[in-house]
Write an enzyme that holds these catalytic residues in place. Structure first.
Site, PDB file in Angstrom:
ATOM      1  N   SER A   8       0.786  -1.124   0.088  1.00 19.79           N
ATOM      2  CA  SER A   8       0.163   0.040   0.104  1.00 19.79           C
ATOM      3  C   SER A   8       0.884   1.338  -0.174  1.00 19.79           C
ATOM      4  CB  SER A   8      -0.858   0.083   1.444  1.00 19.79           C
ATOM      5  OG  SER A   8      -1.525   1.225   1.469  1.00 19.79           O
ATOM      6  N   HIS A  32      -1.286  -1.246  -4.207  1.00 22.70           N
ATOM      7  CA  HIS A  32      -2.564  -0.909  -3.553  1.00 22.70           C
ATOM      8  C   HIS A  32      -2.564   0.337  -3.454  1.00 22.70           C
ATOM      9  CE1 HIS A  32      -5.983  -2.017  -0.877  1.00 22.70           C
ATOM     10  NE2 HIS A  32      -5.474  -1.012  -0.220  1.00 22.70           N
ATOM     11  N   ASP A  34      -4.955   3.431  -2.063  1.00 20.23           N
ATOM     12  CA  ASP A  34      -5.998   3.930  -1.146  1.00 20.23           C
ATOM     13  C   ASP A  34      -6.336   5.296  -1.497  1.00 20.23           C
ATOM     14  OD1 ASP A  34      -6.061   1.709   0.826  1.00 20.23           O
ATOM     15  OD2 ASP A  34      -3.640   2.157   1.041  1.00 20.23           O
ATOM     16  N   MET A  36      -9.175   8.240  -0.393  1.00 16.97           N
ATOM     17  CA  MET A  36      -9.881   8.753   0.338  1.00 16.97           C
ATOM     18  C   MET A  36     -10.577   9.949   0.134  1.00 16.97           C
ATOM     19  SD  MET A  36      -7.583   7.470   3.747  1.00 16.97           S
ATOM     20  CE  MET A  36      -6.570   5.890   3.787  1.00 16.97           C
ATOM     21  N   HIS A  65      -8.144   0.940  -4.163  1.00 17.36           N
ATOM     22  CA  HIS A  65      -9.299   0.683  -2.983  1.00 17.36           C
ATOM     23  C   HIS A  65      -9.766   2.019  -2.644  1.00 17.36           C
ATOM     24  CE1 HIS A  65      -9.306  -0.269   1.837  1.00 17.36           C
ATOM     25  NE2 HIS A  65     -10.791  -0.062   1.142  1.00 17.36           N
ATOM     26  N   MET A  67     -12.200   4.675  -1.121  1.00 22.54           N
ATOM     27  CA  MET A  67     -12.663   4.781   0.446  1.00 22.54           C
ATOM     28  C   MET A  67     -13.276   6.116   0.200  1.00 22.54           C
ATOM     29  SD  MET A  67      -9.931   3.194   2.742  1.00 22.54           S
ATOM     30  CE  MET A  67      -8.622   3.470   1.485  1.00 22.54           C
ATOM     31  N   MET A 136     -11.399  -6.012   5.359  1.00 25.55           N
ATOM     32  CA  MET A 136     -10.584  -5.171   6.296  1.00 25.55           C
ATOM     33  C   MET A 136     -10.209  -5.655   7.604  1.00 25.55           C
ATOM     34  SD  MET A 136     -10.158  -2.526   4.261  1.00 25.55           S
ATOM     35  CE  MET A 136      -9.168  -1.580   5.656  1.00 25.55           C
ATOM     36  N   ASP A 174      -6.410  -6.321   4.133  1.00 23.16           N
ATOM     37  CA  ASP A 174      -5.875  -5.244   4.274  1.00 23.16           C
ATOM     38  C   ASP A 174      -5.885  -4.534   5.756  1.00 23.16           C
ATOM     39  OD1 ASP A 174      -5.128  -2.618   3.723  1.00 23.16           O
ATOM     40  OD2 ASP A 174      -6.848  -2.132   2.593  1.00 23.16           O
TER      41      ASP A 174
HETATM   42  C1  DX5 Z   1      -6.303   1.802   5.423  1.00 22.38           C
HETATM   43  C2  DX5 Z   1      -5.787   1.241   4.248  1.00 22.38           C
HETATM   44  C3  DX5 Z   1      -4.735   0.445   4.015  1.00 22.38           C
HETATM   45  C4  DX5 Z   1      -3.465   0.872   4.832  1.00 22.38           C
HETATM   46  C5  DX5 Z   1      -2.644  -0.472   5.353  1.00 22.38           C
HETATM   47  O1  DX5 Z   1      -7.367   2.310   5.296  1.00 22.38           O
HETATM   48  O2  DX5 Z   1      -6.827   0.692   3.564  1.00 22.38           O
HETATM   49  O3  DX5 Z   1      -4.561   0.003   2.729  1.00 22.38           O
HETATM   50  O4  DX5 Z   1      -2.502   1.549   4.073  1.00 22.38           O
HETATM   51  O5  DX5 Z   1      -1.431   0.233   5.916  1.00 22.38           O
HETATM   52  P1  DX5 Z   1      -0.780  -0.861   7.152  1.00 22.38           P
HETATM   53  O6  DX5 Z   1      -0.417  -2.000   6.097  1.00 22.38           O
HETATM   54  O7  DX5 Z   1       0.166   0.053   7.459  1.00 22.38           O
HETATM   55  O8  DX5 Z   1      -1.612  -1.220   7.917  1.00 22.38           O
HETATM   56 ZN    ZN Z   2      -6.461  -0.246   1.570  1.00 26.69          ZN
END
Ligand code: DX5
Ligand code: ZN
Length: 220
Positions: A8, A32, A34, A36, A65, A67, A136, A174
């Protein structure tokens, strides 16, 4: 059993994103991303222009991903920016049928995500139309949180559903994934591990990817 490792980018060095991506790309399966919106989750990350810029430095599979509230709104632009897979939260699209169709129309792979508090049943009816089910293992929004082992029965339920229905969806996990828990997660049935902190905060990120892969593929 081969496991896909999907670092990620949230834990990468945002001042040197291209360097971090190019460094791990040769050893990862997916990257990956993210996205947001500060509304569906209480944090902002990065979006379309950043993804587009990163696409110019690598051909790696971009696992996006999403969000955000209304996760299907930017599908066209995300597709143009170069994502490969769009995963959306069932909490954001309680009836994902239209979002799924719109994702396919863009030529993208599609996945559904469940938060720690959401039961597997919420996505079960749609698994046959998904490439990925993402379970998750932290509340979404931030990297660096601790893995929640209580989600493992949902990983098992997802695996059981996929196998008993003869489906091929990947089961992705994740949040808080490390070399310590990777084996436990894949034993429960995960086929894709996301890891931010464990990869990009390591001294040697490519070596960290390989260490995760070894841990994940070790038999009990
Ligand atoms: C959290 C994200 C994850 C995050 C994981 O909302 O969806 O992908 O980056 O990070 P680590 O591996 O540090 O928990
Ligand atoms: Zn994620």
């Amino acid at each position: 059993m081969a496991v896909k490792i999907a670092p990620s980018l949230l834990a990468a060095d945002f001042a040197h994103l291209a360097d971090d991506v190019e460094r791990v790309a040769p050893v990862v399966d997916w990257l990956h991303l993210d996205v947001m919106d500060g509304h569906f989750v209480p944090n902002l990350s990065f979006g379309i222009p950043v993804i587009e810029a990163l696409r110019s430095v690598t051909d790696v599979y971009f696992d996006c991903h999403i969000m955000t509230t209304n996760p299907d709104v930017y599908l066209g632009e995300l597709a143009k920016a170069g994502i490969s897979l769009a995963t959306m939260h069932i909490e954001a699209v309680p009836d994902p049928t239209r979002a799924m169709e719109r994702t396919r129309e863009q030529g993208l792979d599609f996945g559904l995500v469940i938060n720690p508090g959401t039961p597997f049943d919420a996505v079960a009816p749609y698994v046959e139309r998904c490439d990925v089910i993402l379970v998750m293992s932290v509340e979404p929004g931030y990297g660096g949180q601790s893995f929640m082992p209580e989600v493992l029965p949902k990983v098992e339920a997802a695996r059981e559903w996929v196998e008993s229905h003869g489906l091929r969806a990947d089961i992705q996990v994740d949040g808080g994934v490390t070399t310590e828990n990777a084996q436990q997660i894949t034993s429960a049935g995960a086929t894709v591990l996301v890891a931010g902190t464990a990869v990009f905060r390591a001294d040697d990120p490519p070596a960290a990817v390989e260490a995760l892969r070894r841990a994940a593929e070790t038999d009990e």
